[in-house]
Write a protein that holds these residues in place. Structure first.
Motif, short mmCIF file in Angstrom:
data_model
loop_
_atom_site.label_atom_id
_atom_site.label_comp_id
_atom_site.label_asym_id
_atom_site.label_seq_id
_atom_site.Cartn_x
_atom_site.Cartn_y
_atom_site.Cartn_z
N GLY A 1 0.82 -1.19 0.00
CA GLY A 1 0.00 0.00 0.00
C GLY A 1 0.86 1.25 0.00
N TYR A 2 0.24 2.39 -0.30
CA TYR A 2 1.02 3.63 -0.44
C TYR A 2 1.65 4.05 0.89
N LEU A 3 0.87 4.03 1.96
CA LEU A 3 1.42 4.42 3.26
C LEU A 3 2.54 3.49 3.71
N PRO A 4 2.37 2.15 3.60
CA PRO A 4 3.49 1.28 3.93
C PRO A 4 4.74 1.54 3.08
N ILE A 5 4.53 1.92 1.83
CA ILE A 5 5.68 2.23 0.97
C ILE A 5 6.43 3.44 1.51
N LEU A 6 5.68 4.49 1.87
CA LEU A 6 6.33 5.69 2.41
C LEU A 6 7.04 5.38 3.72
N LEU A 7 6.38 4.62 4.60
CA LEU A 7 6.99 4.29 5.88
C LEU A 7 8.21 3.39 5.70
N SER A 8 8.17 2.56 4.67
CA SER A 8 9.28 1.62 4.46
C SER A 8 10.56 2.34 4.05
N MET A 9 10.46 3.57 3.54
CA MET A 9 11.68 4.30 3.20
C MET A 9 12.50 4.59 4.44
N GLY A 10 11.82 4.86 5.56
CA GLY A 10 12.54 5.02 6.82
C GLY A 10 13.23 3.73 7.23
#
Length: 401
Positions: free
Chosen positions: A202-211
């Motif tokens: 999902g989009y939010l997990p993708i953004l969080l995964s960058m951290g």
């Protein structure tokens, strides 16, 4: 007598030559579009009866929009089908160019530049896509070809904008670019294969995964830092060279300064050479050589205060060093986790442009404090820090970090 391969036959990279060429052109159009306004600021100010300072804000908003795209749109390359995503982003960027080219209102010009800058990050999806679609042993060469197109687009954008402005007005470059961008997007849709990340997020997990990537991949941190410091060193030059070249020593006009900048096109060719060296396992050695080029270039630029020949040599050498180092960094970070290349590229390029912004600010401060000598000292110090960061990265590589 053998015949040359057709445009649709696979190259050594595993991609058709026509696909690589189109990807390179697309990257050049997308990235270069953010630099069209830089030589046109006075004309824009006159057209809308605003101050030069207001017109100069278009440069800032273009960079800010691009930064937002890097953070929030480039990671989508790990979620959506990449060919469709790239084409869609290019169409939206073309709409931004059309708004900029046909408006008679300064507010709409800002809106057009924001739209074009935000969606021009299609280029940063195409670069890792070239690595994904290529044979693993040839991915560096493919990335080098596409990166060459991106770099040439950036370097040529100012000169092209200046020439078209002289011929038919400042707005012409945006209109022409919008048309060409739509045509190239259509061609990409027809020629590129479909490409999708097998891991669906999902989009939010993708953004969080960058951290998570930043936390878990030490060499992503170290190579991003290397790129930021190197780009900061070069940005200290780019943000102030016009002040030297337009000053009493040389007295060059805007068009002449733009033509001087074209010498950096040779640096774009370094991207292809660095990619080939990286494919042979020489990415670290290439990085060391490029950091040494940064040091040498600042010695030439020091002499360039009173000699245009030395200045041109320094400009060529520093661009060779930056582009070769940038490509070597990309090869290394893309190999860290192939299934997360879009997110890795988003992290890497965001840090890269943070370095550019800091370098520009340091260059302006150095010029005000001590003129060209202070610029050269700043550049050397940043090059030294780049070398130290490279040594640290080498230690990580040896320990498997």
């Amino acid at each position: 007598m053998s015949s040359s391969p057709s445009a649709n036959q696979p190259t050594a990279t595993g991609l058709p030559a026509s696909a690589l060429l189109l990807m390179a052109i697309a990257c050049g159009l997308c990235a270069g579009g953010n630099y069209f306004n830089q030589p046109l600021l006075h004309s824009i100010a006159a057209a809308f009866s605003v101050s030069d300072a207001t017109a100069a804000l278009t440069v800032t908003v273009a960079q800010a929009a691009y930064g937002c795209g890097l953070l929030f749109l480039v990671p989508l390359g790990d979620k959506f089908e990449r060919r469709g995503l790239v084409v869609g982003l290019m169409v939206l960027a073309a709409i931004g160019h059309f708004i900029s080219g046909f408006t008679s209102n300064i507010s709409l010009l800002f809106a057009g530049i924001v739209i074009a800058g935000l969606f021009s990050v299609a280029a940063q999806i195409l670069v890792p896509m070239a690595a994904t679609l290529s044979e693993p042993s040839r991915s560096g060469r493919a990335v080098g070809i596409v990166m060459s197109g991106l770099l040439i687009g950036i370097l040529a954008a100012r000169s092209v904008a200046g020439v078209l402005s002289e011929i038919a007005g400042w707005h012409t470059v945006y209109r022409v670019s919008g048309v060409i961008m739509l045509l190239v997007a259509l061609a990409l849709w027809r020629i590129l294969p479909r490409s999708r990340n097998p891991v669906q997020l999902g989009y939010l997990p993708i953004l969080l995964s960058m951290g998570t990537l930043i936390r878990d991949l030490p060499r992503l941190r170290s190579r991003s830092l290397i790129s930021a410091l190197a780009f900061a060193s070069v940005s200290a030059l780019f943000s102030t060279m016009a002040l030297l070249l337009s000053g009493p020593q040389y007295g060059l006009n805007d068009m002449q300064i733009g033509l001087v900048g074209l010498i950096g096109v040779a640096g774009a060719l370094m991207a292809n050479a660095a990619g080939r060296l990286g494919d042979r396992g020489w990415a670290h050695e290439t990085s060391v050589a490029c950091v040494l080029l940064l040091f040498v270039s600042w010695g030439c630029l020091w002499l360039g205060e009173s000699s245009l020949v030395w200045f041109l040599i320094g400009l060529l050498v520093i661009d060779l060093g930056l582009q070769g180092l940038h490509l070597s960094n990309q090869q290394i970070v893309y190999a860290l986790m192939p299934e997360a290349r879009a997110r890795i590229n988003a992290v890497y390029m965001t840090v890269y442009f943070i370095g550019a912004a800091l370098g520009s600010a340091m260059g302006s401060l150095a010029w005000n404090l001590g003129g060209w000598a202070a610029i050269c000292v700043t550049g050397v110090v940043l090059a030294l820090l780049t070398g130290l960061a490279l040594w640290y990265d080498h230690c990580l590589g040896r320990t498997g970090g």
